[in-house]
Design a protein around this motif. Structure first.
Motif, mmCIF file in Angstrom:
data_model
loop_
_atom_site.group_PDB
_atom_site.id
_atom_site.type_symbol
_atom_site.label_atom_id
_atom_site.label_comp_id
_atom_site.label_asym_id
_atom_site.label_seq_id
_atom_site.Cartn_x
_atom_site.Cartn_y
_atom_site.Cartn_z
ATOM 1 N N GLU A 1 0.838 -1.193 0.000
ATOM 2 C CA GLU A 1 0.000 0.000 0.000
ATOM 3 C C GLU A 1 0.875 1.246 0.000
ATOM 4 N N ILE A 2 0.544 2.193 -0.878
ATOM 5 C CA ILE A 2 1.272 3.455 -0.974
ATOM 6 C C ILE A 2 0.363 4.581 -0.516
ATOM 7 N N ASP A 3 0.822 5.353 0.443
ATOM 8 C CA ASP A 3 0.043 6.465 0.987
ATOM 9 C C ASP A 3 0.195 7.684 0.073
ATOM 10 N N THR A 4 -0.916 8.130 -0.497
ATOM 11 C CA THR A 4 -0.889 9.298 -1.392
ATOM 12 C C THR A 4 -1.582 10.504 -0.766
ATOM 13 N N SER A 5 -1.977 10.397 0.516
ATOM 14 C CA SER A 5 -2.769 11.462 1.141
ATOM 15 C C SER A 5 -1.999 12.772 1.260
ATOM 16 N N HIS A 6 -0.661 12.690 1.358
ATOM 17 C CA HIS A 6 0.123 13.923 1.462
ATOM 18 C C HIS A 6 0.293 14.602 0.099
ATOM 19 N N VAL A 7 -0.006 13.861 -0.981
ATOM 20 C CA VAL A 7 0.070 14.432 -2.329
ATOM 21 C C VAL A 7 -1.248 15.118 -2.679
ATOM 22 N N VAL A 8 -2.344 14.394 -2.497
ATOM 23 C CA VAL A 8 -3.682 14.941 -2.712
ATOM 24 C C VAL A 8 -4.559 14.484 -1.563
ATOM 25 N N SER A 9 -4.852 15.378 -0.643
ATOM 26 C CA SER A 9 -5.694 15.041 0.495
ATOM 27 C C SER A 9 -7.157 15.310 0.152
#
Length: 527
Positions: free
Chosen positions: A34-42
């Protein structure tokens, strides 16, 4: 209405916090990275700042490295992102039976939107797709070439008239001018009527068309929310589209369909509504050469033993009207954007424009019209349009919903029932492994040599497989005709309102031209 929107946002935010914010490492239980992308597009970025969701796809695509797929969460919803092209082919074509559905934006069963082909699911989708597909073959689009020529000639004559009145050249709002062409084409090819939009950009028909495709701030918010909580739109009865415009077009289509089915409409019609009527009556005949490209072969539905689809059962009046409305929802904006972005690219790259003009000059008839088969011979035109579609894809992402648990024995990829599988089109199209000059506008990416050395699934502007864009051929012929008429009659040049480099914008997952894009048109002395 505003109270409904406020309440809706508050409720969705609370549900999001309660149900999704604590879901960490969702994909770990399936053995998927799993890759966390929330800091890129929240979530805040999307709702408040209108940030591009495809940025998260691109980040995950790059961080994946050599992995073939990964899991992410978008606004709390678990999803899978594919990077491996062979796996993409399996999901979209070979193992399509596991991924037959798309995300459902329109959950109101009483709305015509629910009956549009992109919204249908399961056997109903299969039945309607099988019934509608014959109306988009080569021979059927050839029947509409007269319309493309008639509208194209009227369009060019009006632009020349304006240029003459301005002393020889004109600066145009590109979107307004192109919309005049595309709305008139749709009016003639779908509704069987003249709209007067070329002469009057503010016609009622044009105004209603603009309302349907407009992506203002609140419409973007509603579409984004519908990605997360489609069921709540049904509960709160909040429409995604302008219902006044919907009712306007639906009324015209209902009257036209009634007249055709009753036989009161006389004369030959080559428009889409007539083709649907012929399909329902079993009268749709092969016209010309209906050969299938590889794209269309991949799209063919594979039916099981004894599985047949009754056109009369699926082509109800409601369904036929809904498929005609698809031209606005899925065809008007995307085709207009393709023509606008091609004009921009040609204006900025004069060498490409000159080369294309020379090629077009070899097929234009003495009376200035175009032939359907000759358009298909324009190799460089294909290269130019494909490069525009690569750099500015209409959809930055493709999605498929898994309808039953799926496991790929080769890669170990697993998709649980109900999960969404995403193909990051924008990221793939900008991958330098497939396109050497990915950051630059270069039609040579689509030379025969370069295409032969590249996996065909590295370029998917219209999707692929049975749920691809059924109107692909129509959109390309319409776009080729528009560009051919333009380059043969005008030189396109940048103005102060031409951003260089291009500054596209995003609305949810659409790639759009900038607002108020301007170009100069200089008439050519064509004899």
């Amino acid at each position: 209405m505003w109270l409904q929107i406020v309440l809706f946002v508050l409720v969705t935010f609370l549900i999001y916090k309660l149900l999704f914010s604590s879901k960490k490492d969702y994909w770990k239980k399936y053995g998927i990275r799993e890759i966390d992308t929330s800091h890129v597009v929240s979530t805040l970025d999307v709702f408040i700042r209108g940030k591009n969701l495809a940025l998260a796809d691109k980040y995950a695509y790059d961080v994946m490295g050599g992995d073939k797929f990964c899991g992410t969460r978008e606004m709390g919803i678990p999803r899978l992102i594919l990077k491996d092209l062979d796996l993409i082919k399996k999901i979209m074509i070979k193992d399509f039976d596991y991924f037959t559905d798309r995300r459902n934006f329109f959950d109101d069963p009483n709305s015509a939107l629910k009956k549009m082909l992109p919204s249908l699911e399961g056997d109903e989708w299969k039945g309607v797709r099988s019934a509608v597909s014959p109306t988009f073959t080569t021979g059927k689009i050839r029947r509409m070439m007269e319309i493309f020529n008639s509208v194209g000639e009227e369009w060019i004559a009006e632009l020349k008239k304006r240029a003459k009145a301005k002393g020889g050249s004109i600066e145009i709002d590109v979107a307004e001018v192109v919309n005049g062409f595309t709305v008139e084409v749709i009016g003639s090819s779908v509704f069987g009527m003249k709209t007067g939009t070329i002469q009057n950009p503010n016609s009622v028909f044009a105004e209603m068309a603009a309302k349907i495709v407009a992506m203002g701030k609140w419409k973007v918010v509603k579409f984004t929310l519908s990605l997360v909580f489609p069921g709540l739109f049904k509960i709160f009865r909040i429409p995604l589209m302008d219902m006044g415009a919907m009712n306007f077009f639906q009324g015209i289509l209902e009257q036209g369909l009634k007249e055709r089915l009753s036989g009161r409409m006389k004369g030959d019609k080559n428009d889409f509504l007539q083709l649907l009527v012929e399909a329902k009556k079993g009268e749709l005949k092969t016209a010309g050469n209906d050969e299938l490209s590889e794209f269309e072969k991949d799209a063919q539905l594979k039916t099981g033993a004894g599985e047949e689809f009754d056109k009369k059962q699926y082509l109800t009046d409601e369904v036929m009207i809904a498929q005609s409305l698809v031209f606005f929802f899925a065809g008007f904006g995307t085709t207009s954007n393709l023509i606008v972005l091609t004009m921009y690219s040609l204006a900025v790259h004069q060498d490409v424009q000159d080369k294309l003009r020379r090629e077009v000059g070899t097929i234009v008839k003495k009376n200035g019209s175009l032939d359907y088969d000759d358009l298909g011979k324009l190799v460089y035109m294909d290269m130019v349009l494909n490069e525009v579609l690569r750099m500015f894809p209409a959809a930055a992402r493709l999605e498929r919903k898994c309808v039953k648990d799926y496991k790929d024995p080769v890669t170990g990829f697993f998709a649980p029932k109900g999960s969404f599988v995403c193909i990051p089109i924008e990221a793939i199209h900008s991958d330098k492994r497939y396109f050497a000059n990915a950051d630059k506008f270069d039609p040579e990416h689509f030379s025969q040599e370069n295409k032969a050395g590249r996996n065909p699934y590295a370029f998917l502007p219209f999707g692929t497989g049975p749920r691809n864009c059924i109107g692909m051929r129509f959109a390309l012929v319409e776009s080729k005709a528009a560009i051919a008429y333009l380059v043969h009659n005008f030189r396109m040049e940048p103005t102060e309102k031409t951003p260089i480099p291009m500054q596209t914008k995003h609305a949810v997952l659409q790639v759009l031209p900038p607002d108020d894009l301007g170009l100069k048109l200089i008439p050519l002395n064509i004899k």
